[in-house]
Design a protein around this motif. Structure first.
Motif, mmCIF file in Angstrom:
data_model
loop_
_atom_site.group_PDB
_atom_site.id
_atom_site.type_symbol
_atom_site.label_atom_id
_atom_site.label_comp_id
_atom_site.label_asym_id
_atom_site.label_seq_id
_atom_site.Cartn_x
_atom_site.Cartn_y
_atom_site.Cartn_z
ATOM 1 N N GLU A 198 -1.263 -3.680 5.657
ATOM 2 C CA GLU A 198 -2.384 -4.545 5.303
ATOM 3 C C GLU A 198 -3.244 -3.914 4.210
ATOM 4 O OE1 GLU A 198 -4.702 -5.673 8.659
ATOM 5 O OE2 GLU A 198 -3.227 -7.132 9.392
ATOM 6 N N SER A 227 6.673 -11.428 10.935
ATOM 7 C CA SER A 227 5.260 -11.748 11.091
ATOM 8 C C SER A 227 4.563 -11.951 9.741
ATOM 9 C CB SER A 227 4.557 -10.632 11.867
ATOM 10 O OG SER A 227 3.164 -10.842 11.907
ATOM 11 N N GLY A 232 1.112 -11.964 9.839
ATOM 12 C CA GLY A 232 -0.201 -11.381 10.027
ATOM 13 C C GLY A 232 -1.231 -12.497 10.172
ATOM 14 N N TYR A 285 -0.903 -18.243 7.195
ATOM 15 C CA TYR A 285 -1.414 -17.167 8.040
ATOM 16 C C TYR A 285 -2.385 -17.677 9.100
ATOM 17 C CZ TYR A 285 -5.821 -17.541 5.525
ATOM 18 O OH TYR A 285 -6.997 -18.007 5.008
ATOM 19 N N ASP A 341 1.441 -1.281 10.616
ATOM 20 C CA ASP A 341 1.043 -2.611 10.162
ATOM 21 C C ASP A 341 -0.331 -2.574 9.485
ATOM 22 O OD1 ASP A 341 3.373 -3.852 10.950
ATOM 23 O OD2 ASP A 341 2.597 -4.439 12.921
#
Length: 259
Positions: free
Chosen positions: A155, A77, A79, A59, A151
């Motif tokens: 998270e 992705s 993140g 990440y 998103d």
């Protein structure tokens, strides 16, 4: 036989770099991919894009120390936080499929404390707040369903859910021969681990082969795993006691399915 084996290995290595979708990874010799319904999770997983670069990054942008586990890397992705680890990657794939189909009301995950973290509430402006070790749903912002907000929802899910909560949310699959794309090999714990079945093929004798994908600790690119017993990405459902992957060993009874 050795020459044929070498050709097969070179073929797999070639396609691990140049295949653009999970479904383009060559099926094993004498195996044919199973039929999947258009629009299904199985179909979505099969059409997941792969990166041309076969490197797994963390990440924080650094390369993962172990670069021997992956056959291919999903173009999804990570993140910028250490959140999208193993169980999180499985939840991410499932949620992304439902989001793409606009089935927002079906996007829901259990937190480790048992709180239902549903995306429908998030869309309405509710947020999940930790108070004295317990999550509470509090309306604190305006409604939104754009990708940025989604998103952030993921998270939050990744922060409070994991392998332990997945074992409570998913249903055990008692018969390994009933394995399907989207199923998860899962061991709940701290740490536990989870890998997702991405695609499947079958031969005339009824033996099934499947692809597995994982993220790991710390958060990293989701990647298709090599089979450590053959260096190809395909695993067989003919499991006696254990399923050995490059970085974790599962038991035969560790297979789960979304409800």
């Amino acid at each position: 036989m050795k020459t044929l084996f070498l050709i097969n290995i070179l073929s797999f290595l070639f396609f691990s770099v140049f295949a653009q979708q999970t479904g383009k990874i060559p099926a094993p010799t004498n195996f044919k991919r199973i039929n999947v319904e258009t629009g299904s999770f199985s179909s979505w997983l099969r059409n997941t894009k792969l990166k041309k670069d076969n490197t797994v990054y963390l990440y924080n942008g650094k390369k993962k120390p172990n670069q021997q586990a992956q056959y291919a890397v999903l173009d999804i992705s990570i993140g910028k936080r250490d959140l999208q680890q193993c169980a999180d990657a499985c939840m991410r794939l499932y949620a992304d499929w439902l989001y793409a189909k606009k089935q927002y009301d079906k996007i829901s995950f259990l937190a480790t404390d048992g709180t239902v973290m549903d995306y429908s509430s998030w869309q309405q402006g509710y947020r999940f707040t930790l108070r004295q070790g317990r999550l509470y749903k509090v309306k604190s912002t305006s409604p939104s369903s754009d990708r940025v907000s989604f998103d952030k929802y993921l998270e939050t899910v990744f922060s409070f859910a994991g392998t332990i909560s997945l074992t409570k949310q998913l249903h055990p699959v008692s018969d390994i021969d009933d394995i399907r794309p989207g199923d998860i090999f899962l061991q709940g714990g701290s740490p536990g681990h989870a890998v997702m079945v991405m695609d499947m093929a079958i031969n005339k004798a009824g033996e099934k082969r499947f692809l597995l994908a994982q993220s790991y600790m710390p958060a990293q690119n989701i990647h298709i795993l090599k089979n450590p017993n053959s260096n190809s990405p395909w695993y067989s459902n003919k499991i006696t006691r254990e399923l050995k992957t490059p970085e974790w060993t599962f038991k035969k009874g560790d297979l789960y399915r979304w409800p």
